[in-house]
Design an enzyme around this catalytic site. Structure first.
Site, PDB file in Angstrom:
ATOM      1  N   ARG A  98     -84.052 -26.228 -51.881  1.00 51.74           N
ATOM      2  CA  ARG A  98     -82.754 -26.725 -52.239  1.00 51.74           C
ATOM      3  C   ARG A  98     -82.827 -28.340 -52.336  1.00 51.74           C
ATOM      4  NH1 ARG A  98     -76.623 -25.515 -50.630  1.00 51.74           N
ATOM      5  NH2 ARG A  98     -77.025 -23.829 -51.948  1.00 51.74           N
ATOM      6  N   HIS A 125     -78.138 -22.915 -60.258  1.00 53.29           N
ATOM      7  CA  HIS A 125     -78.119 -22.311 -58.802  1.00 53.29           C
ATOM      8  C   HIS A 125     -78.337 -20.885 -59.492  1.00 53.29           C
ATOM      9  CE1 HIS A 125     -76.976 -21.383 -55.072  1.00 53.29           C
ATOM     10  NE2 HIS A 125     -75.828 -21.729 -54.872  1.00 53.29           N
ATOM     11  N   GLN A 128     -77.158 -17.930 -56.905  1.00 53.72           N
ATOM     12  CA  GLN A 128     -75.608 -17.715 -56.970  1.00 53.72           C
ATOM     13  C   GLN A 128     -75.370 -16.782 -58.129  1.00 53.72           C
ATOM     14  OE1 GLN A 128     -73.295 -18.997 -54.738  1.00 53.72           O
ATOM     15  NE2 GLN A 128     -72.203 -17.336 -55.881  1.00 53.72           N
ATOM     16  N   ASP A 220     -65.578 -23.564 -59.445  1.00 56.25           N
ATOM     17  CA  ASP A 220     -66.522 -23.996 -58.501  1.00 56.25           C
ATOM     18  C   ASP A 220     -66.029 -25.616 -58.005  1.00 56.25           C
ATOM     19  OD1 ASP A 220     -68.595 -24.904 -56.838  1.00 56.25           O
ATOM     20  OD2 ASP A 220     -69.879 -25.384 -58.244  1.00 56.25           O
ATOM     21  N   CYS A 259     -68.091 -19.741 -55.896  1.00 47.91           N
ATOM     22  CA  CYS A 259     -69.166 -19.543 -55.238  1.00 47.91           C
ATOM     23  C   CYS A 259     -69.124 -20.051 -53.687  1.00 47.91           C
ATOM     24  CB  CYS A 259     -70.308 -20.431 -55.928  1.00 47.91           C
ATOM     25  SG  CYS A 259     -70.000 -21.966 -56.139  1.00 47.91           S
ATOM     26  N   ARG A 287     -74.548 -12.487 -51.605  1.00 47.41           N
ATOM     27  CA  ARG A 287     -75.666 -13.225 -51.599  1.00 47.41           C
ATOM     28  C   ARG A 287     -76.803 -12.879 -50.870  1.00 47.41           C
ATOM     29  NH1 ARG A 287     -75.140 -18.744 -52.472  1.00 47.41           N
ATOM     30  NH2 ARG A 287     -77.406 -18.792 -52.425  1.00 47.41           N
TER      31      ARG A 287
HETATM   32  N1  NVA Z   1     -71.694 -27.126 -57.555  1.00 45.45           N
HETATM   33  C1  NVA Z   1     -71.864 -26.935 -56.090  1.00 45.45           C
HETATM   34  C2  NVA Z   1     -72.371 -25.700 -55.696  1.00 45.45           C
HETATM   35  C3  NVA Z   1     -72.305 -25.856 -54.141  1.00 45.45           C
HETATM   36  C4  NVA Z   1     -72.783 -24.218 -53.679  1.00 45.45           C
HETATM   37  C5  NVA Z   1     -72.772 -28.202 -55.773  1.00 45.45           C
HETATM   38  O1  NVA Z   1     -73.778 -28.224 -56.150  1.00 45.45           O
HETATM   39  O2  NVA Z   1     -72.471 -28.959 -54.719  1.00 45.45           O
HETATM   40  N1   CP Z   2     -72.584 -21.024 -52.507  1.00 44.76           N
HETATM   41  C1   CP Z   2     -73.427 -21.844 -51.969  1.00 44.76           C
HETATM   42  O1   CP Z   2     -74.759 -21.810 -52.365  1.00 44.76           O
HETATM   43  O2   CP Z   2     -73.124 -21.920 -50.753  1.00 44.76           O
HETATM   44  P1   CP Z   2     -73.884 -23.019 -49.671  1.00 44.76           P
HETATM   45  O3   CP Z   2     -73.808 -24.420 -50.268  1.00 44.76           O
HETATM   46  O4   CP Z   2     -73.108 -22.930 -48.545  1.00 44.76           O
HETATM   47  O5   CP Z   2     -75.139 -22.485 -49.523  1.00 44.76           O
END
Ligand code: NVA
Ligand code: CP
Length: 304
Positions: A98, A125, A128, A220, A259, A287
Site C-alpha cells: 500500500r 484499489h 476493494q 467513498d 469502501c 474483503r
Molecule cells: N480513496 C480512499 C480509499 C480508502 C480505503 C483513500 O485512498 O484514502
Molecule cells: N477500504 C479500505 O481499504 O480500508 P482500509 O484503508 O482501512 O484498509
C-alpha cells in the site's frame, strides 16, 4: 510465470467471476493451503480493513504475515525499489503493498520473483473492487444485469470499481463534478474492458439523473489519504452526498455501498450509512473472503 494483482485487468473476467464464486462458497475455510508461506505487507499509508483482513485471511489458511511499515525500511535511505523487491523475494512468498505511486508498485512487481498485490495506491484499489463484486453478487445473482452508480470524487476506488464492473459486465456510471472526474486513461481502460463484456461505462456530473434505476449506489471519502482537505472541493462535492433524498431516486431496493472508512455527514448521510439499504459492513467483511481466494489463487501450491 509469476502472476501479480496490481490492477483489475491483471485478472481475466472468468478469473474474477470464479474468485467471486469461490469466495462466497468458502467463507469459513480454515485450511493449510498457505502452510509455511509468509506474506509480506509493506504499508506507507494507514489501513484498518486491508491490513486486518489480509492478516486474518493468511492465518485462516495456515500461513504467516510480516507487516513492514515502509518508513522503517531502507527504501527511505536510498535503497532502490527493485533491489528491495529482489531481496524480499528470497524470504517471502508474496507481498501486499500500500503506497502512493502506482508506478512504484509496478516497479516492485517487475523485479519481484513472487506475486505482488496492490493494497491501494493513489490510482487504484483493486482488492476493494474484487471484494465489492463479491458483495454485489450476493445481492444480485447476475452482475451483468445490474446498474452501479458511484458518486463523489473520481479517485482510486472509483477507478477500480469502474474497471471491475466493466470487466464482469455490470453497467457502471461514475458521477463526479467535472474537474474531479476519473482520469481519461482510466475511462479508456474501462471502456476497453466493457467492449469485451458488453457492459456500459458512463461518466456524468448530474447525481440526480445518474442514480435513476441504480441497483447499487456507491461512494467513498472526498479526501483520500495524502490529499489536503479544502473547502472548495467540499463545496463542489456537496450535491454528491448520498442522503435520503438522493437515494430515493434509485431503485426502491437499491443497496448502498462504501469502501470505508466513512465520514458521516460528508460523502454519506448518517441515516443512509446506518439505514436499511446500507450493506457497508457486509462489504467490509467480504474483503476477508475475497482476499483469501486471491491469496490461494496467487500463492498456494498447485492452485492454477
Ligand atoms: N480513496 C480512499 C480509499 C480508502 C480505503 C483513500 O485512498 O484514502
Ligand atoms: N477500504 C479500505 O481499504 O480500508 P482500509 O484503508 O482501512 O484498509
Amino acid at each position: 510465470m509469476v502472476r501479480h494483482f496490481l490492477k483489475i485487468a491483471d485478472l481475466s473476467p472468468d478469473e474474477i467471476l470464479s474468485l467471486v464464486k469461490n469466495a462466497r462458497a468458502n467463507k469459513g475455510e480454515l485450511s493449510t493451503r498457505l502452510a509455511h508461506k509468509c506474506l509480506g505487507m509493506i504499508f506507507a499509508k494507514p489501513s484498518t480493513r486491508t491490513r486486518a483482513s489480509f492478516t486474518a485471511g493468511v492465518y485462516q489458511l495456515g500461513g504467516h504475515v510480516m507487516f513492514i511499515s515502509e518508513r522503517e525500511m531502507q527504501l527511505g535511505r536510498g535503497e532502490t525499489i527493485e533491489d528491495t523487491a529482489r531481496v524480499l523475494s528470497g524470504y517471502l512468498d508474496g507481498v501486499v503493498i500500500r503506497t502512493y505511486r502506482q508506478d512504484d508498485v509496478e516497479k516492485f512487481a517487475s523485479a519481484a520473483e513472487v506475486p505482488v498485490i496492490n493494497g491501494l495506491t493513489d490510482e487504484r484499489h483493486p482488492c476493494q473492487a474484487l471484494s465489492d463484486l463479491m458483495t454485489m453478487s450476493e445481492q444480485a445473482d447476475d452482475l451483468a444485469k445490474t446498474k452501479v452508480v458511484y458518486l463523489g470524487d473520481g479517485n482510486n476506488v472509483a477507478v477500480s470499481l469502474m474497471n471491475g464492473c466493466a470487466s464482469v459486465g455490470a453497467a457502471i456510471t461514475v458521477c463526479t463534478p467535472e474537474d474531479l472526474a476519473p482520469p481519461q486513461w482510466a475511462v479508456r481502460e474501462a471502456e476497453a474492458l466493457a467492449a469485451v463484456s458488453g457492459s456500459r461505462v458512463s461518466v456524468t456530473s448530474d447525481p440526480q439523473t445518474a442514480v435513476e434505476g441504480a441497483d447499487f449506489v456507491y461512494t467513498d471519502v472526498w479526501f483520500s489519504m495524502g490529499q489536503q482537505k479544502n473547502s472548495e472541493k467540499r463545496r463542489q462535492l456537496d450535491p454528491y452526498r448520498i442522503d435520503g433524498a438522493l437515494l430515493a431516486k434509485a431503485r426502491p431496493d437499491a443497496k448502498v455501498m462504501h469502501c470505508l472508512p466513512a465520514h458521516r455527514g460528508e460523502e454519506i448521510a448518517a441515516e443512509v450509512m446506518d439505514g436499511p439499504q446500507s450493506i457497508v459492513f457486509a462489504q467490509a467483511e467480504n474483503r476477508l473472503y475475497a482476499q483469501k481466494e486471491l491469496l490461494k489463487f496467487l500463492l498456494a501450491d498447485g492452485q492454477r
